[in-house]
Design a protein around this motif. Structure first.
Motif, PDB file in Angstrom:
ATOM      1  N   ASN A  63       0.828  -1.209   0.000  1.00 51.29           N
ATOM      2  CA  ASN A  63       0.000   0.000   0.000  1.00 51.29           C
ATOM      3  C   ASN A  63       0.860   1.256   0.000  1.00 51.29           C
ATOM      4  O   ASN A  63       0.596   2.200  -0.745  1.00 51.29           O
ATOM      5  CB  ASN A  63      -0.941   0.019   1.205  1.00 51.29           C
ATOM      6  CG  ASN A  63      -2.050  -1.008   1.089  1.00 51.29           C
ATOM      7  OD1 ASN A  63      -2.452  -1.379  -0.012  1.00 51.29           O
ATOM      8  ND2 ASN A  63      -2.535  -1.479   2.218  1.00 51.29           N
ATOM      9  N   THR A  64       1.892   1.275   0.834  1.00 47.05           N
ATOM     10  CA  THR A  64       2.795   2.424   0.890  1.00 47.05           C
ATOM     11  C   THR A  64       3.507   2.618  -0.439  1.00 47.05           C
ATOM     12  O   THR A  64       3.625   3.748  -0.939  1.00 47.05           O
ATOM     13  CB  THR A  64       3.827   2.234   2.028  1.00 47.05           C
ATOM     14  OG1 THR A  64       3.120   2.094   3.260  1.00 47.05           O
ATOM     15  CG2 THR A  64       4.787   3.406   2.111  1.00 47.05           C
ATOM     16  N   ASP A 100       1.053   3.985  -3.061  1.00 46.25           N
ATOM     17  CA  ASP A 100       0.823   5.417  -2.856  1.00 46.25           C
ATOM     18  C   ASP A 100       2.030   6.249  -3.289  1.00 46.25           C
ATOM     19  O   ASP A 100       1.886   7.283  -3.942  1.00 46.25           O
ATOM     20  CB  ASP A 100       0.511   5.712  -1.381  1.00 46.25           C
ATOM     21  CG  ASP A 100      -0.841   5.167  -0.943  1.00 46.25           C
ATOM     22  OD1 ASP A 100      -1.674   4.841  -1.821  1.00 46.25           O
ATOM     23  OD2 ASP A 100      -1.055   5.061   0.282  1.00 46.25           O
TER      24      ASP A 100
END
Length: 112
Positions: free
Chosen positions: A46-47, A50
């Protein structure tokens, strides 16, 4: 040998081929961005999604290629997969490449 020091003995064909393989993997802007993000520390998908702005499936595919090439490693933290660079050589390589590109883009004079 000090970090960043040039080897005094000539490298063989296998070393040049392996280095070219690393550069080939890093020639993709998304993979380079992922590795640059990981140069600053561990991150989950997820990081990394993003940070890179790429779609999650694309990030997962890029991470799989980097993992298969032995450039990143993954560990499980519950249900999350946490990625990290395998060693400091790749971290320094990517940081220097981005610093070099910054000089090219901004017109800042080169230095040693």
């Amino acid at each position: 040998m000090a970090a960043g020091a040039l080897q005094t003995h000539p490298s063989g064909a296998a070393q040049f081929a392996a280095a070219a393989g690393v550069f080939a993997l890093l020639s993709d802007p998304t993979r380079l961005h992922l590795v640059w993000t990981l140069a600053r520390g561990e991150a989950d998908v997820n990081t990394l999604t993003d940070a890179s702005g790429a779609a999650r499936p694309a990030v997962s595919q890029h991470l799989a290629k980097l993992r298969l090439a032995g450039l990143v490693e993954v560990r499980k933290d519950g249900r999350r997969s946490i990625y990290a660079l395998r060693d400091g050589h790749l971290r320094r390589l990517v940081i220097e490449a981005i610093n070099h590109a910054d000089h090219m883009v901004t017109g800042t004079p080169p230095h040693d």
